[in-house]
Structure formats: structure tokens, C-alpha cells
Design an enzyme around this catalytic site. Structure first.
Site: not given
Ligand code: PGA
Length: 259
Positions: A9-11, A95, A97, A167, A173, A213, A234-235
Site C-alpha cells: 500500500n503505497w499510500k 483502510h 486511515e 491491521e 506506521g 509495521s 505500507g512503509g
Molecule cells: P505500515 O502500514 O506497514 O507502514 O505500518 C500498513 C498499512 O497501513 O497498510
């Protein structure tokens, strides 16, 4: 045995050029992905170019969100047909977010899930508790109700197309991942919830990812669990080395599980 699925997930990261460069690096490494489904979810602006860059490789592409209506006056939104048109076969829905910052609710998640499935897009539905909910002992209640809401009205033959991403919000994050055992406990509860909706045999075929994470160094802890079938990343999906490390750790752990 369920094939694990690792999704990036590149956000809100990567221009078209940056996204194509990363996708191209992953394509070069993709001979090593055998046995693991790999999905990239770039921002909308880069989806078409990334889909083009991975064409002919086993890597698939998804959107990070979608609207449930087919078309209309919905400024800023994107439809299922539009995602399919630019090469998506997956879409992340719900998600945390989007739930926390953009008004996503269990109802809109369910609308989106049904629209995606009807169009042929495969949803990756995100669920997870906040730190406060965990501390109050509400983790199972929250996650079970999110799963039930997301799958509401979805028939069994479509439910098997879906992936659930567990999640925990406090792990996203933050560098503070869940423990493998804690994540397993919640993923097992997600699977038993799916079993209550569709029966145990169907529930065994639906893939459940862990997210929050995830790094190459901790992926084995998750992929080694009986109810965790990969990760939503994500990251660490923003550079090829880390993302490939996560895929490799997934494959190694699954191999060990099979022995
Ligand atoms: P993260 O994000 O790996 O940066 O914690 C995961 C996500 O939001 O899908």
C-alpha cells in the site's frame, strides 16, 4: 493450502516516474515470487503506468480505494470500472486511515465491497482496533463487527474472492508491530467469524493478512502463524529491497509451515 498474498500500500507516495521505477525493480525480482501473490497499490495517478510496467509479470495492481457508484457527480472519486480500465484487479477498502480521516464507515465499506465484487475487482478489506479499544478489551468485538459489516449481503461464491487485512491501528506506521501470537489470535477470530457466516470449509479458503509495521525482519513471525496468509505493507513496500525481503520471508515461513 492458501497461497499467501503480500500487498504494498503505497499510500500518498510516488510520482509516476518513481512508481514505475519501483515496479520495474520488482518485476526483475519477480521470478522469486513463485508461491506468493504480489499486489501493488499505487496512488491513483500512478496506477495505469505501474500496471503497464508489471504487464507480463505475475505482479498484480490494485487501487487504494474506490467509490460504490458506477458514475456521476462525485468530485474526487474513482469508480470500479475506472480501476479495471487502468489495469487493476484488486482494491483496498476500509483502510483505517480512510476510516479515521475521510469518513469511511462500516456501511460505506460494505457498499464498496459489493460494488467491487460485482465489477470483478477483488477487495482487500481492512479491519482493526485502536489502542484504546485494545486496552479496553474490545479488540474481538470491534474486529468481528467490522468483518460482519464488510461481508454483509455478500454471497459465498463472492466472499471467497475477498482478502481480509487485520491491521491493528496502533501498529500502523508506528514501528510497533503486533506480536505474531496476538495477531494470530485475532486472525483466528476473523476466520471463525467467516466460518459462522459461510461455513468452516469456505472460511478456510479466505486469505487473512496481517498489516502494521511489517518489515523483512518481523515477517516470519506473522507468516509462520496458521491463520495469517501474508501482509498488507505500507512503509516497507516503498523500496524494492524491503518489499522483496518481506515476500521472501513469507515464502520461507510458509515452506516451514508445510513441513
Ligand atoms: P505500515 O502500514 O506497514 O507502514 O505500518 C500498513 C498499512 O497501513 O497498510
Amino acid at each position: 493450502m492458501r497461497t499467501p498474498i503480500v500487498a504494498g500500500n503505497w499510500k500518498m507516495h510516488k510520482t509516476v516516474g518513481e512508481g514505475v521505477a519501483l515496479a520495474s525493480e520488482l518485476v526483475k525480482a519477480s521470478a522469486e515470487f513463485d508461491g506468493c501473490k504480489v499486489v501493488l497499490c499505487p496512488p491513483f495517478t500512478a496506477v495505469a503506468a505501474v500496471a503497464n510496467a508489471v504487464k507480463g509479470s505475475p505482479i498484480e495492481v490494485g487501487g487504494q480505494d474506490v467509490h460504490w457508484e458506477a458514475k456521476g457527480a462525485y468530485t474526487g472519486e474513482v469508480s470500479c470500472e475506472m480501476l479495471l480500465d487502468v489495469g487493476c484487479s484488486w482494491v483496498i477498502i476500509g483502510h483505517s486511515e480512510r476510516r479515521a480521516m475521510f469518513g469511511e464507515t462500516d456501511d460505506t465499506v460494505n457498499f464498496k465491497v459489493k460494488a467491487a465484487l460485482a465489477s470483478g475487482l477483488r477487495p482487500i478489506v481492512c479491519v482493526g482496533e485502536s489502542l484504546q479499544q485494545r486496552e479496553q478489551g474490545l479488540t474481538f468485538d470491534v474486529v468481528v463487527s467490522q468483518v460482519k459489516a464488510a461481508f454483509g449481503g455478500v454471497p459465498e461464491d463472492q466472499a471467497v474472492q475477498m482478502v481480509v487485512a487485520y491491521e491493528p491501528i496502533w501498529a500502523i506506521g508506528t514501528g510497533r508491530a503486533s506480536s505474531g501470537a496476538d495477531a494470530q489470535e485475532v486472525c483466528a477470530r476473523i476466520r471463525s467469524t467467516l466460518a459462522s457466516l459461510y461455513g468452516a470449509i469456505t472460511a478456510e479458503t479466505i486469505r487473512i493478512q496481517y498489516g502494521g509495521s511489517v518489515k523483512p525482519g518481523n515477517m516470519a513471525e506473522f507468516a509462520g502463524q496458521p491463520d495469517i496468509d501474508g501482509a498488507l505493507v505500507g512503509g516497507a513496500s516503498l523500496n524494492a529491497q524491503d518489499f522483496c525481503g518481506i515476500i521472501k520471508a513469507t515464502l520461507d515461513a510458509v515452506k516451514q509451515r508445510q513441513q
